[in-house]
Design a protein around this motif. Structure first.
Motif: not given
Length: 381
Positions: A59-76
């Motif tokens: 869960p912590q790892a996946l949260r790092r792939l989102y921006g501060d507003s909850g938008e997807l930042s890294v395509p996965y």
């Protein structure tokens, strides 16, 4: 056609790795705003979850792939040989377990490629087997005449000679009655294809009924040498489930069915398997990741005004099974980079001998940390 993996310099697999430094021209940008020239594919069982329990700091790892507003930042996306439920339902389950917003388009299951067979079998009678709800999966893909193998078998009295000895059931016996009138006339309508959507539950019944269907050309009792097409969603011999030790997968069922069929039939069993390590699966994942980059990620690359058309520099496959995840990434070649975790099928101290990964780590959280540092990216949360 034979696929060859491109040569990739091996990264040290030892736990004490040298620190990764960024070039001066690649200054880290918060929240990944420099654009996404990389993507990530996660296996699920043994990497993200064990049973329904998150592992490896997922869960912590996946949260790092989102921006501060909850938008997807890294395509996965999740690239799994598992399945048995529609991608929409699996995405909802993963979202609840991992506490991040996961879209159905981010879930690629072993049976997802069955969609490509719709044009061929859309209006034909087909049967589907496996755990979960295989008939629903095929119906949601658009197939209009689908019977689960359990439903199909219920129309033939005594087709499973040991059914009366089976005390286990997935529903109350009072509710488990064969329909008085079949949905389709299976006594005269030929089954045109069989699909193993996920790991079968009742191997004995399924092997018996599939042999009956495939030996008779899809119409029980008919003397027909034609074998209807048979499709397997994946071919994993073993996988990591909730039990501490590896469990037999769909590939083991395929071996059992093939052995029985070949010893009781004049012809050898013919079938098609999907899932990792098939290079097609990785090519399809690359296409989906490109679409995710264009539609969801911040600041996607532009090439002559076309969003997301720039090729990925690196695509990371994070898995726990060397013969499936690592082998598949190697066969797919550039730009795939394989990362092997020690949380599932693989538990070795060093790299795997036959299918050595580009990197070996203890957990998916460590893998994501490595990727973000390697790509000179600071995560938002």
């Amino acid at each position: 056609m034979r696929f060859h993996a491109s040569t990739i310099s091996r990264v040290s697999h030892l736990r004490n790795k040298a620190p990764i430094s960024c070039q001066a021209s690649a200054k880290p940008q918060s929240n990944h705003k420099q654009g996404c020239n990389f993507g990530i594919a996660f296996d699920i069982d043994g990497v993200i979850l064990r049973g329904r329990v998150p592992i490896g700091g997922s869960p912590q790892a996946l949260r790092r792939l989102y921006g501060d507003s909850g938008e997807l930042s890294v395509p996965y996306l999740f690239l799994t040989n598992g399945g048995g439920v529609p991608e929409t339902k699996r995405a909802k389950e993963l979202s609840e377990l991992l506490e991040v917003n996961i879209m159905a388009s981010q879930v690629v299951q072993g049976h997802s490629p069955f969609r490509n067979l719709l044009k061929k079998f859309e209006n034909e009678l087909i049967i589907a087997t496996g755990k979960g709800d295989p008939a629903l999966v095929m119906s949601e893909y658009g197939f209009k005449k689908v019977l689960s193998l359990e439903e199909f078998a219920s129309y033939f009295e005594n087709i499973d000679p040991v059914s009366q000895y089976k005390k286990w059931t997935s529903m109350p016996l009072s509710n488990k009655k064969a329909p008085s009138v079949p949905i389709y006339d299976v006594s005269s309508e030929r089954v045109m294809a069989a699909f193993v959507v996920s790991d079968p539950v009742d191997w004995g019944r399924d092997i018996q009924v599939l042999c009956d269907v495939l030996r008779s050309g899809g119409l029980l009792g008919d003397a027909n040498n034609y074998q209807p097409p048979l499709y397997f969603a994946a071919d994993d011999l073993e996988y990591q489930a909730a039990f501490p030790y590896k469990r037999l997968g769909m590939g083991a069922f395929r071996i059992a069915l093939e052995s029985v069929f070949n010893r009781t039939s004049a012809k050898s069993l013919e079938y098609v398997t999907y899932g990792k390590p098939n290079p097609f699966v990785f090519k399809n994942a690359e296409i989906i990741l490109s679409q995710l980059r264009s539609s969801s990620c911040q600041n996607p690359y532009e090439n002559n005004g076309v969003l997301g058309s720039q090729p990925f520099k690196t695509l990371y496959m994070i898995g726990d099974n060397p013969s499936v995840d690592v082998k598949g990434a190697q066969q797919a070649g550039h730009p795939w980079f394989s990362i092997l975790t020690r949380t599932g099928v693989f538990r070795g101290k060093d790299n795997h001998t036959e299918f050595p990964a580009d990197l070996v780590v203890d957990s998916v959280e460590e893998a994501v940390d490595y990727i973000l540092k390697r790509e000179c990216v600071e995560s938002g949360s």
